[in-house]
Design a protein around this motif. Structure first.
Motif, PDB file in Angstrom:
ATOM      1  N   THR A 126      -1.127  -2.007 -27.463  1.00 57.05           N
ATOM      2  CA  THR A 126      -0.333  -1.618 -26.291  1.00 57.05           C
ATOM      3  C   THR A 126      -1.048  -0.504 -25.554  1.00 57.05           C
ATOM      4  N   TYR A 127      -0.609  -0.281 -24.342  1.00 59.26           N
ATOM      5  CA  TYR A 127      -1.337   0.616 -23.444  1.00 59.26           C
ATOM      6  C   TYR A 127      -0.380   1.459 -22.627  1.00 59.26           C
ATOM      7  N   GLU A 128      -0.728   2.695 -22.437  1.00 59.87           N
ATOM      8  CA  GLU A 128       0.006   3.571 -21.518  1.00 59.87           C
ATOM      9  C   GLU A 128      -1.017   4.490 -20.869  1.00 59.87           C
ATOM     10  N   SER A 129      -1.219   4.286 -19.577  1.00 60.10           N
ATOM     11  CA  SER A 129      -2.292   5.023 -18.901  1.00 60.10           C
ATOM     12  C   SER A 129      -1.972   6.504 -18.770  1.00 60.10           C
ATOM     13  N   PRO A 130      -2.937   7.364 -19.075  1.00 59.86           N
ATOM     14  CA  PRO A 130      -2.783   8.781 -18.738  1.00 59.86           C
ATOM     15  C   PRO A 130      -2.689   8.921 -17.224  1.00 59.86           C
ATOM     16  N   VAL A 131      -1.961   9.933 -16.748  1.00 60.37           N
ATOM     17  CA  VAL A 131      -1.823  10.126 -15.303  1.00 60.37           C
ATOM     18  C   VAL A 131      -2.408  11.468 -14.885  1.00 60.37           C
ATOM     19  N   GLU A 132      -2.879  11.493 -13.643  1.00 61.68           N
ATOM     20  CA  GLU A 132      -3.440  12.711 -13.074  1.00 61.68           C
ATOM     21  C   GLU A 132      -2.580  13.094 -11.868  1.00 61.68           C
ATOM     22  N   PHE A 176       0.828  -1.207   0.000  1.00 56.96           N
ATOM     23  CA  PHE A 176       0.000   0.000   0.000  1.00 56.96           C
ATOM     24  C   PHE A 176       0.862   1.256   0.000  1.00 56.96           C
ATOM     25  N   PHE A 177       1.849   1.320   0.875  1.00 51.73           N
ATOM     26  CA  PHE A 177       2.697   2.510   0.950  1.00 51.73           C
ATOM     27  C   PHE A 177       3.536   2.700  -0.312  1.00 51.73           C
ATOM     28  N   LEU A 178       4.010   1.606  -0.906  1.00 51.81           N
ATOM     29  CA  LEU A 178       4.777   1.725  -2.149  1.00 51.81           C
ATOM     30  C   LEU A 178       3.907   2.287  -3.263  1.00 51.81           C
ATOM     31  N   PHE A 179       2.663   1.817  -3.364  1.00 53.05           N
ATOM     32  CA  PHE A 179       1.764   2.349  -4.384  1.00 53.05           C
ATOM     33  C   PHE A 179       1.437   3.817  -4.115  1.00 53.05           C
ATOM     34  N   VAL A 180       1.273   4.179  -2.838  1.00 48.68           N
ATOM     35  CA  VAL A 180       1.010   5.582  -2.497  1.00 48.68           C
ATOM     36  C   VAL A 180       2.188   6.460  -2.908  1.00 48.68           C
ATOM     37  N   ILE A 181       3.411   6.016  -2.620  1.00 50.04           N
ATOM     38  CA  ILE A 181       4.606   6.774  -3.003  1.00 50.04           C
ATOM     39  C   ILE A 181       4.659   6.953  -4.505  1.00 50.04           C
ATOM     40  N   LEU A 182       4.355   5.892  -5.250  1.00 44.05           N
ATOM     41  CA  LEU A 182       4.342   5.984  -6.707  1.00 44.05           C
ATOM     42  C   LEU A 182       3.280   6.973  -7.178  1.00 44.05           C
ATOM     43  N   GLY A 183       2.128   6.993  -6.488  1.00 43.88           N
ATOM     44  CA  GLY A 183       1.074   7.942  -6.849  1.00 43.88           C
ATOM     45  C   GLY A 183       1.510   9.379  -6.630  1.00 43.88           C
ATOM     46  N   PHE A 184       2.210   9.648  -5.526  1.00 47.08           N
ATOM     47  CA  PHE A 184       2.735  10.997  -5.269  1.00 47.08           C
ATOM     48  C   PHE A 184       3.801  11.373  -6.291  1.00 47.08           C
ATOM     49  N   TRP A 185       4.650  10.401  -6.603  1.00 50.06           N
ATOM     50  CA  TRP A 185       5.830  10.664  -7.423  1.00 50.06           C
ATOM     51  C   TRP A 185       5.480  10.798  -8.907  1.00 50.06           C
ATOM     52  N   GLN A 186       4.738   9.853  -9.426  1.00 47.11           N
ATOM     53  CA  GLN A 186       4.486   9.804 -10.862  1.00 47.11           C
ATOM     54  C   GLN A 186       3.112  10.314 -11.268  1.00 47.11           C
ATOM     55  N   GLY A 187       2.262  10.549 -10.284  1.00 45.87           N
ATOM     56  CA  GLY A 187       0.882  10.859 -10.607  1.00 45.87           C
ATOM     57  C   GLY A 187       0.041   9.600 -10.560  1.00 45.87           C
ATOM     58  N   VAL A 188      -1.259   9.767 -10.525  1.00 40.64           N
ATOM     59  CA  VAL A 188      -2.180   8.630 -10.404  1.00 40.64           C
ATOM     60  C   VAL A 188      -2.715   8.255 -11.787  1.00 40.64           C
ATOM     61  N   PRO A 189      -2.439   7.021 -12.225  1.00 43.39           N
ATOM     62  CA  PRO A 189      -2.970   6.592 -13.523  1.00 43.39           C
ATOM     63  C   PRO A 189      -4.500   6.591 -13.523  1.00 43.39           C
ATOM     64  N   THR A 190      -5.093   6.994 -14.625  1.00 44.93           N
ATOM     65  CA  THR A 190      -6.552   6.993 -14.728  1.00 44.93           C
ATOM     66  C   THR A 190      -7.079   5.621 -15.166  1.00 44.93           C
ATOM     67  N   PHE A 191      -6.196   4.816 -15.772  1.00 47.17           N
ATOM     68  CA  PHE A 191      -6.542   3.461 -16.242  1.00 47.17           C
ATOM     69  C   PHE A 191      -7.653   3.472 -17.276  1.00 47.17           C
ATOM     70  N   GLU A 192      -7.832   4.608 -17.945  1.00 50.30           N
ATOM     71  CA  GLU A 192      -8.816   4.621 -19.036  1.00 50.30           C
ATOM     72  C   GLU A 192      -8.397   3.628 -20.116  1.00 50.30           C
ATOM     73  N   PRO A 193      -9.334   2.853 -20.658  1.00 54.75           N
ATOM     74  CA  PRO A 193      -8.993   1.845 -21.672  1.00 54.75           C
ATOM     75  C   PRO A 193      -8.739   2.477 -23.048  1.00 54.75           C
ATOM     76  N   VAL A 194      -7.683   3.296 -23.103  1.00 47.72           N
ATOM     77  CA  VAL A 194      -7.310   3.980 -24.347  1.00 47.72           C
ATOM     78  C   VAL A 194      -6.190   3.197 -25.023  1.00 47.72           C
ATOM     79  N   ILE A 195      -6.365   2.924 -26.313  1.00 51.71           N
ATOM     80  CA  ILE A 195      -5.365   2.179 -27.066  1.00 51.71           C
ATOM     81  C   ILE A 195      -4.223   3.115 -27.449  1.00 51.71           C
ATOM     82  N   LYS A 196      -3.004   2.800 -26.979  1.00 51.54           N
ATOM     83  CA  LYS A 196      -1.851   3.628 -27.330  1.00 51.54           C
ATOM     84  C   LYS A 196      -1.388   3.327 -28.755  1.00 51.54           C
ATOM     85  N   GLU A 197      -1.236   2.032 -29.047  1.00 52.18           N
ATOM     86  CA  GLU A 197      -0.723   1.652 -30.366  1.00 52.18           C
ATOM     87  C   GLU A 197      -1.291   0.301 -30.781  1.00 52.18           C
TER      88      GLU A 197
END
Length: 419
Positions: free
Chosen positions: A281-287, A183-204
């Motif tokens: 392929t997929y790359e989630s937008p981040v907020e 939980f704490f590792l995911f929280v740190i990643l959320g602070f550091w990189q932003g929170v992925p929206t996980f929208e099902p958008v096709i990157k490529e």
């Protein structure tokens, strides 16, 4: 070398937090912890603080918290033992010397007739003049043998003296701390990189793939499959993987317009597991919203717990075999690949591994934390504990079976990666 360091840091952290959970709740319950160890085998480093020895051992494949009252922890003073004692200012025994030939100031020698170092805390016997003596023993007394001191463990400081609830919580705390670490590792990643929206958008869309053949394009947003709404990439990916060779109807949003297309995921088999792929392929937008980092950490932890449980279910139902499992060698190779993508990827990998370690330890199998919790459950129902010798034998057999399983998965890893 970098891979080895990354593996030791990642795996060492998971083991440390797992054992820290056991340690903290043992202390809270009033249980004496004799040793807090990271690793197995010969001791590399050791530091004694208070009543606990903290060690780092040679083989970085686990760890343990050794609590008073477990295994062959106690020393019994049998009738006829010749020993020496030192008394403190309260006339209580503070040191008990076994195999002591050298006379020290104020040392008293006696032959034991009867002794209780757990509940009664006394030693009775005969001194050098064959006179009967009885000494009270301090709760903090130490047994000294061949220069090594070991604190006695009064019964109320032993693991077995505590209530079922306290013992169960002490054991459950190890896996619990693995979930907390994730939980704490995911929280740190959320602070550091932003929170992925996980929208099902096709990157490529990959060339010559089922998705390209159906007309899917880069940037498409998948809104439904077979009429069922799709809200996240995880949902999209799960449906595709679970339906190899089956035609699926996709609804996608493109530049404000909705398109419908039929796509049949192709069958792909890896490590004897068959799943579907459509070639995207997929790359989630981040907020970048720090307030969402904490709920993101909780969501990711729960998501991965569900996913690992799902995979376990597939193993139980025979949807994939033991050949698909990985041991230390497989984890090492996976860590090597993940480390190439940077610290953030390594943290994410560590979080997933931590959840996996927590769940594996909670399986109701002998020698695992879950197996011990199962015995506590039996004790709670029966109103009395299972015979310790019988329980010990069950756990011993469990350890042997786990070692065989570890050898099998390690051999599979070696064949997979080196042959």
């Amino acid at each position: 070398m970098e891979t080895a360091i990354a593996f030791i840091i990642v795996f060492g952290s998971l083991v440390f937090f797992h054992e820290l959970g056991h340690f903290i709740f043992a202390k809270r319950a009033g249980i004496m912890v004799r040793e807090f160890a990271i690793g197995f085998g010969p001791k590399i480093l050791g530091l004694t603080k208070g009543e606990t020895l903290y060690t780092i051992r040679l083989l970085p494949l686990g760890g343990y918290v050794r609590m008073a009252g477990e295994d062959l922890d106690s020393v019994e003073l049998q009738p006829g033992f010749r020993l020496a004692v030192l008394l403190n200012k309260d006339e209580k025994v503070e040191k008990i010397y076994l195999n002591q030939n050298k006379q020290l100031p104020d040392m008293l020698f006696l032959e034991v007739e009867k002794a209780d170092l757990e509940k009664g805390l006394y030693i009775e016997g005969y001194d050098e003049d064959d006179r009967p003596v009885r000494y009270r023993v301090s709760r903090n007394a130490a047994i000294v043998e061949n220069g090594k001191e070991t604190l006695i463990a009064p019964y109320d400081r032993q693991f077995g003296s505590k209530s079922v609830g306290k013992r169960a919580m002490t054991i459950f705390a190890g896996p619990l701390f693995n979930f907390i670490l994730a939980f704490f590792l995911f929280v740190i990643l959320g602070f550091w990189q932003g929170v992925p929206t996980f929208e099902p958008v096709i990157k490529e869309v990959t060339d010559n793939s089922p998705a390209m053949a159906a007309g899917m394009e880069n940037g498409d947003l998948v809104t439904a499959i077979d009429g069922e709404p799709i809200e996240s990439w995880q949902e999209l990916s799960a449906i595709i993987q679970e339906n190899p060779g089956k035609k699926l109807t996709f609804e996608v949003l493109r530049n404000g317009d909705t398109f419908t297309m039929d796509i049949t995921p192709k069958e792909v088999t890896q490590k004897k597991v068959t799943f579907g792929q459509i070639g995207v392929t997929y790359e989630s937008p981040v907020e970048e919203n720090p307030w969402k980092a904490i709920p993101y950490g909780a969501e990711q932890t729960i998501t991965w717990i569900k996913e690992i449980l799902r995979l376990l279910g597939m193993l139980v139902t025979g949807q994939f075999t033991i050949d698909a499992l990985s041991g230390p060698v497989g984890i090492y190779k996976a860590t090597e690949e993940v480390a190439k993508w940077g610290v953030a990827s390594l943290m994410n990998w560590a979080a997933v591994l931590s959840i996996n370690l927590g769940i594996m330890n909670l399986l109701p199998l002998p020698a695992l934390d879950g197996g011990r919790l199962l015995f506590f459950g039996f004790e709670a129902v029966r109103g009395k504990p299972v015979d310790r010798q019988k329980e010990g034998m069950v756990h011993f057999v469990g350890i042997m079976l786990l070692m065989v399983l570890m050898i099998i998965v390690t051999w599979n890893d070696i064949q997979r990666f080196f042959f």
